[in-house]
Design a protein around this motif. Sequence first.
Motif, PDB file in Angstrom:
ATOM      1  N   ARG A 105       0.788  -1.319   0.089  1.00 21.02           N
ATOM      2  CA  ARG A 105       0.087   0.032   0.037  1.00 21.02           C
ATOM      3  C   ARG A 105       1.041   1.367   0.070  1.00 21.02           C
ATOM      4  O   ARG A 105       0.579   2.291  -0.579  1.00 21.02           O
ATOM      5  CB  ARG A 105      -0.942  -0.060   1.212  1.00 21.02           C
ATOM      6  N   ARG A 110      -3.894   0.290  -4.427  1.00 20.71           N
ATOM      7  CA  ARG A 110      -4.989   0.837  -3.688  1.00 20.71           C
ATOM      8  C   ARG A 110      -5.932  -0.608  -3.496  1.00 20.71           C
ATOM      9  O   ARG A 110      -6.223  -1.016  -4.654  1.00 20.71           O
ATOM     10  CB  ARG A 110      -5.640   1.731  -4.448  1.00 20.71           C
ATOM     11  N   GLN A 148      -9.038  -1.691  -5.448  1.00 18.52           N
ATOM     12  CA  GLN A 148      -9.566  -0.294  -5.658  1.00 18.52           C
ATOM     13  C   GLN A 148      -8.817   0.445  -6.817  1.00 18.52           C
ATOM     14  O   GLN A 148      -9.045   1.525  -6.888  1.00 18.52           O
ATOM     15  CB  GLN A 148      -9.601   0.610  -4.407  1.00 18.52           C
ATOM     16  N   GLY A 149      -7.843  -0.184  -7.120  1.00 13.89           N
ATOM     17  CA  GLY A 149      -6.908   0.449  -8.271  1.00 13.89           C
ATOM     18  C   GLY A 149      -7.529   0.270  -9.573  1.00 13.89           C
ATOM     19  O   GLY A 149      -8.436  -0.611  -9.919  1.00 13.89           O
TER      20      GLY A 149
END
Length: 268
Positions: A105, A110, A148-149
């Motif tokens: 991270r 993400r 989330q990336g």
Amino acid sequence: MAGPALIVFSDLDGTLLDHDTYDWSPARPALERLKALAIPLVLTSSKTRAEMDDLRAQMGNHHPFIVENGAATVIPGDYFAPGPEQVSCLGAGRGEILEHLRLLRSQGFRFIGFADMTDAEVAGHTGLDPEGARRARDRIATEPLLWQGQPSELEQFRRALESEGLQLLSGGRFLHVMGQFDKADAMAQLVQRYRSAWPEEDWQTVALGDSPNDQAMLAGADLAVVMAGPGASRITLPSGHRVIRSQQPGPVGWNQCVLEILERYGYQ
């Protein structure tokens, strides 16, 4: 128990449990038939020990089980031989996994994992009640996460994990970070225990699953059952492998397939 020739290994979410409601009641006829025939049903899941204990109690299942995608096998006391319950871990512990994830991270990847969420947030993502979410967060050696990336960054994230001796598997809802083990490793460990305990039996294995994280387990079984569902098309098995594909998803399809298999194997 007298050792039957058949051992059934079954995934839960989307396989024995309905993907949306977690209901298993449509599979009750096949479950009762397995119980009457004393055929071991080894529940095999990404779920945690705490979640599995509760579900096994509801089903009246007293056989060994596999948690967190093969992170550990749990053998009830006095099952194979007199003695206490046995828990065998196969890979890196959760603390080690979380350390690696913190480092990744900081490098810009993400994602959000169960360790980052509250019980209420896990409940919101899974549909579990707060107590169920608490049990889902009580993990031994894996970490589920939501990516989330950018999709294009996911392969780089996967390679970074592999360089640290970890892997990333796709489950029904989440990606799962874990050591270099899988359900097939845990299944093989338990099959060897059955063969050692009852060597006079010609053990045959059946495995049921619906997503890519079941693929190794399905490939390692004598007979694979690929359950209908969104992940079924992404399961590839060796050429010539014995496979059944269910017509219905979840517990309805599970019930139909298991009853058909019992008939095929000559159980009256």
